[in-house]
Design a protein around this motif. Sequence first.
Motif, PDB file in Angstrom:
ATOM      1  N   PRO A  78       0.718  -1.402   0.018  1.00 56.88           N
ATOM      2  CA  PRO A  78       0.031  -0.032  -0.073  1.00 56.88           C
ATOM      3  C   PRO A  78       0.861   1.073   0.112  1.00 56.88           C
ATOM      4  CG  PRO A  78      -0.227  -1.225   2.074  1.00 56.88           C
ATOM      5  CD  PRO A  78       0.698  -2.094   1.208  1.00 56.88           C
ATOM      6  N   ALA A  79       2.037   1.235   0.287  1.00 58.90           N
ATOM      7  CA  ALA A  79       3.022   2.298   0.406  1.00 58.90           C
ATOM      8  C   ALA A  79       3.528   2.620  -0.845  1.00 58.90           C
ATOM      9  CB  ALA A  79       3.913   2.098   1.438  1.00 58.90           C
ATOM     10  N   SER A  80       3.390   1.811  -1.911  1.00 58.94           N
ATOM     11  CA  SER A  80       4.000   1.740  -3.352  1.00 58.94           C
ATOM     12  C   SER A  80       3.194   2.809  -3.989  1.00 58.94           C
ATOM     13  CB  SER A  80       4.145   0.436  -4.001  1.00 58.94           C
ATOM     14  OG  SER A  80       4.475   0.427  -5.233  1.00 58.94           O
ATOM     15  N   GLN A  81       4.124   3.756  -4.792  1.00 56.81           N
ATOM     16  CA  GLN A  81       3.588   4.681  -5.646  1.00 56.81           C
ATOM     17  C   GLN A  81       3.514   4.137  -6.917  1.00 56.81           C
ATOM     18  OE1 GLN A  81       2.203   7.280  -4.430  1.00 56.81           O
ATOM     19  NE2 GLN A  81       2.555   6.820  -2.384  1.00 56.81           N
ATOM     20  N   ALA A  82       4.524   3.237  -7.310  1.00 54.63           N
ATOM     21  CA  ALA A  82       4.735   2.807  -8.455  1.00 54.63           C
ATOM     22  C   ALA A  82       4.012   1.220  -8.873  1.00 54.63           C
ATOM     23  CB  ALA A  82       6.249   2.827  -8.837  1.00 54.63           C
ATOM     24  N   ARG A  83       3.087   1.031  -8.032  1.00 53.09           N
ATOM     25  CA  ARG A  83       2.244  -0.073  -8.188  1.00 53.09           C
ATOM     26  C   ARG A  83       3.280  -1.324  -8.250  1.00 53.09           C
ATOM     27  NH1 ARG A  83      -2.760  -1.002  -7.455  1.00 53.09           N
ATOM     28  NH2 ARG A  83      -3.083  -2.569  -9.153  1.00 53.09           N
ATOM     29  N   SER A  84       4.319  -1.676  -7.511  1.00 59.23           N
ATOM     30  CA  SER A  84       5.245  -2.618  -7.372  1.00 59.23           C
ATOM     31  C   SER A  84       4.952  -3.293  -5.885  1.00 59.23           C
ATOM     32  CB  SER A  84       6.675  -2.202  -7.371  1.00 59.23           C
ATOM     33  OG  SER A  84       6.909  -1.190  -6.558  1.00 59.23           O
ATOM     34  N   GLY A  85       5.297  -4.674  -6.126  1.00 61.75           N
ATOM     35  CA  GLY A  85       4.852  -5.366  -4.844  1.00 61.75           C
ATOM     36  C   GLY A  85       5.630  -6.581  -4.411  1.00 61.75           C
ATOM     37  N   TYR A  86       5.526  -7.591  -4.480  1.00 57.72           N
ATOM     38  CA  TYR A  86       6.389  -8.691  -3.925  1.00 57.72           C
ATOM     39  C   TYR A  86       6.934  -9.604  -4.907  1.00 57.72           C
ATOM     40  CZ  TYR A  86       3.236  -6.800  -0.380  1.00 57.72           C
ATOM     41  OH  TYR A  86       2.391  -5.800   0.304  1.00 57.72           O
ATOM     42  N   ALA A  87       7.941 -10.204  -4.448  1.00 56.49           N
ATOM     43  CA  ALA A  87       8.443 -11.171  -4.914  1.00 56.49           C
ATOM     44  C   ALA A  87       9.112 -12.446  -4.473  1.00 56.49           C
ATOM     45  CB  ALA A  87       9.929 -10.498  -5.726  1.00 56.49           C
ATOM     46  N   ASN A 116      14.412 -19.316   6.357  1.00 58.82           N
ATOM     47  CA  ASN A 116      14.766 -18.628   5.158  1.00 58.82           C
ATOM     48  C   ASN A 116      13.684 -17.499   4.710  1.00 58.82           C
ATOM     49  OD1 ASN A 116      16.860 -20.394   5.320  1.00 58.82           O
ATOM     50  ND2 ASN A 116      17.085 -20.189   3.210  1.00 58.82           N
ATOM     51  N   THR A 117      14.139 -16.601   4.243  1.00 61.68           N
ATOM     52  CA  THR A 117      13.212 -15.501   3.685  1.00 61.68           C
ATOM     53  C   THR A 117      12.617 -15.854   2.560  1.00 61.68           C
ATOM     54  OG1 THR A 117      15.118 -14.227   2.609  1.00 61.68           O
ATOM     55  CG2 THR A 117      14.165 -13.488   4.617  1.00 61.68           C
ATOM     56  N   MET A 118      11.328 -15.785   2.150  1.00 65.81           N
ATOM     57  CA  MET A 118      10.604 -16.400   0.868  1.00 65.81           C
ATOM     58  C   MET A 118      10.054 -15.200   0.032  1.00 65.81           C
ATOM     59  SD  MET A 118       7.687 -19.271   0.936  1.00 65.81           S
ATOM     60  CE  MET A 118       6.756 -18.397   2.032  1.00 65.81           C
ATOM     61  N   LEU A 119       9.576 -14.019   0.819  1.00 66.71           N
ATOM     62  CA  LEU A 119       8.925 -13.035   0.128  1.00 66.71           C
ATOM     63  C   LEU A 119       9.614 -11.874   0.463  1.00 66.71           C
ATOM     64  CD1 LEU A 119       5.054 -14.124   0.468  1.00 66.71           C
ATOM     65  CD2 LEU A 119       6.518 -14.383  -1.821  1.00 66.71           C
ATOM     66  N   TYR A 120       9.858 -11.102  -0.579  1.00 68.40           N
ATOM     67  CA  TYR A 120      10.400  -9.718  -0.362  1.00 68.40           C
ATOM     68  C   TYR A 120       9.591  -8.508  -1.084  1.00 68.40           C
ATOM     69  CZ  TYR A 120      14.801 -12.148   0.366  1.00 68.40           C
ATOM     70  OH  TYR A 120      15.823 -12.952   1.039  1.00 68.40           O
ATOM     71  N   GLU A 121       9.639  -7.278  -0.610  1.00 66.68           N
ATOM     72  CA  GLU A 121       9.121  -6.095  -1.408  1.00 66.68           C
ATOM     73  C   GLU A 121      10.039  -5.861  -2.465  1.00 66.68           C
ATOM     74  OE1 GLU A 121       6.984  -2.690   0.910  1.00 66.68           O
ATOM     75  OE2 GLU A 121       7.848  -3.930   2.593  1.00 66.68           O
ATOM     76  N   ARG A 140      10.553   0.487   1.596  1.00 69.29           N
ATOM     77  CA  ARG A 140       9.621   1.582   1.839  1.00 69.29           C
ATOM     78  C   ARG A 140       8.968   1.868   3.240  1.00 69.29           C
ATOM     79  NH1 ARG A 140       7.163  -2.302  -1.930  1.00 69.29           N
ATOM     80  NH2 ARG A 140       7.449  -1.569  -4.031  1.00 69.29           N
ATOM     81  N   HIS A 141       9.358   0.960   4.404  1.00 66.58           N
ATOM     82  CA  HIS A 141       8.935   1.326   5.503  1.00 66.58           C
ATOM     83  C   HIS A 141      10.035   1.600   6.586  1.00 66.58           C
ATOM     84  CE1 HIS A 141       5.078  -0.324   4.007  1.00 66.58           C
ATOM     85  NE2 HIS A 141       5.938  -1.551   3.507  1.00 66.58           N
ATOM     86  N   ASN A 142      10.325   3.092   6.630  1.00 65.39           N
ATOM     87  CA  ASN A 142      11.477   3.603   7.496  1.00 65.39           C
ATOM     88  C   ASN A 142      12.701   2.730   7.342  1.00 65.39           C
ATOM     89  OD1 ASN A 142       9.578   5.031   8.898  1.00 65.39           O
ATOM     90  ND2 ASN A 142       8.951   3.225  10.355  1.00 65.39           N
ATOM     91  N   ASP A 143      13.273   2.910   6.235  1.00 64.52           N
ATOM     92  CA  ASP A 143      14.335   2.261   5.646  1.00 64.52           C
ATOM     93  C   ASP A 143      14.567   0.861   6.024  1.00 64.52           C
ATOM     94  OD1 ASP A 143      15.462   4.624   4.983  1.00 64.52           O
ATOM     95  OD2 ASP A 143      16.066   5.217   6.866  1.00 64.52           O
ATOM     96  N   GLY A 144      13.442   0.157   5.717  1.00 63.43           N
ATOM     97  CA  GLY A 144      13.412  -1.390   5.859  1.00 63.43           C
ATOM     98  C   GLY A 144      12.187  -1.787   4.914  1.00 63.43           C
ATOM     99  N   MET A 145      11.961  -3.166   5.138  1.00 69.09           N
ATOM    100  CA  MET A 145      11.019  -3.818   4.281  1.00 69.09           C
ATOM    101  C   MET A 145      10.358  -4.921   4.961  1.00 69.09           C
ATOM    102  SD  MET A 145      12.882  -6.342   1.530  1.00 69.09           S
ATOM    103  CE  MET A 145      13.604  -5.203   0.650  1.00 69.09           C
ATOM    104  N   VAL A 146       9.248  -5.256   4.504  1.00 66.68           N
ATOM    105  CA  VAL A 146       8.376  -6.371   5.286  1.00 66.68           C
ATOM    106  C   VAL A 146       8.759  -7.832   4.567  1.00 66.68           C
ATOM    107  CG1 VAL A 146       6.186  -7.324   5.712  1.00 66.68           C
ATOM    108  CG2 VAL A 146       6.328  -4.997   6.007  1.00 66.68           C
ATOM    109  N   VAL A 147       9.178  -8.423   5.183  1.00 61.64           N
ATOM    110  CA  VAL A 147       9.783 -10.037   4.712  1.00 61.64           C
ATOM    111  C   VAL A 147       8.977 -11.146   5.080  1.00 61.64           C
ATOM    112  CG1 VAL A 147      11.697 -11.419   4.463  1.00 61.64           C
ATOM    113  CG2 VAL A 147      12.157  -8.889   4.294  1.00 61.64           C
ATOM    114  N   GLY A 178      14.597  -3.348  -8.302  1.00 68.63           N
ATOM    115  CA  GLY A 178      14.816  -4.334  -7.278  1.00 68.63           C
ATOM    116  C   GLY A 178      14.224  -4.431  -5.981  1.00 68.63           C
ATOM    117  N   LEU A 179      15.092  -4.505  -4.851  1.00 69.11           N
ATOM    118  CA  LEU A 179      14.578  -4.400  -3.509  1.00 69.11           C
ATOM    119  C   LEU A 179      14.099  -3.129  -3.347  1.00 69.11           C
ATOM    120  CD1 LEU A 179      16.964  -6.732  -1.691  1.00 69.11           C
ATOM    121  CD2 LEU A 179      14.786  -7.322  -2.465  1.00 69.11           C
ATOM    122  N   ALA A 180      12.965  -3.069  -2.569  1.00 68.95           N
ATOM    123  CA  ALA A 180      12.217  -1.755  -2.101  1.00 68.95           C
ATOM    124  C   ALA A 180      12.287  -1.528  -0.731  1.00 68.95           C
ATOM    125  CB  ALA A 180      10.889  -1.539  -2.709  1.00 68.95           C
TER     126      ALA A 180
END
Length: 163
Positions: free
Chosen positions: A89-98, A114-119, A128-135, A124-126
């Motif tokens: 929802p914070a994405s301005q460019a309609r980019s999402g998850y990988a 292990n990490t499975m999903l990234y923003e 968006r949330h206070n110099d971090g991402m939801v993983v 590449g990696l985004a």
Amino acid sequence: MSRKGNGAIEVMVVVGILMAVAVVFGGGHRGHDRTEAWKHSCMSRVKQLNLAMMMYTQDYDETLPAGNWRSELPTYTGRVLPPAQWYCPASQARSGYAFNGTLTGLQAEPYASNTMLYEVGPDGLAYRHNDGMVVGYVDGHARWSSQATVSKWQPTNLISLVP
């Protein structure tokens, strides 16, 4: 006649005035509140995608999907996910998850932490949330991770989940 102390009505008036002043001048946290709400909404979306991935994995002998598993997702969510579900929802460019492509076709159990999903974003990696991402992790949980932490993982084989 002399009175000592304040009456209940006078105290209530003063408290009401102080509350009104606090509302007028205490609104400086609105931007922070919005970004926190976006982060939690993003975390909820990643968690839902993780749960669908876990159901898929259970149906296929604890094996993580090979390739693009999005077409089978309605089987695990009970419905077709709206397009907004695939985007932060914070994405301005309609980019999402990988999806972490290095896990493609592997047994899930040895890779539970292990990490499975990234923003991801257009480049590449985004973060968006206070110099971090939801993983999202293979074991199903999701959490915020700082850019410094994510950069140590060096994910290289990301498979976009964006429609």
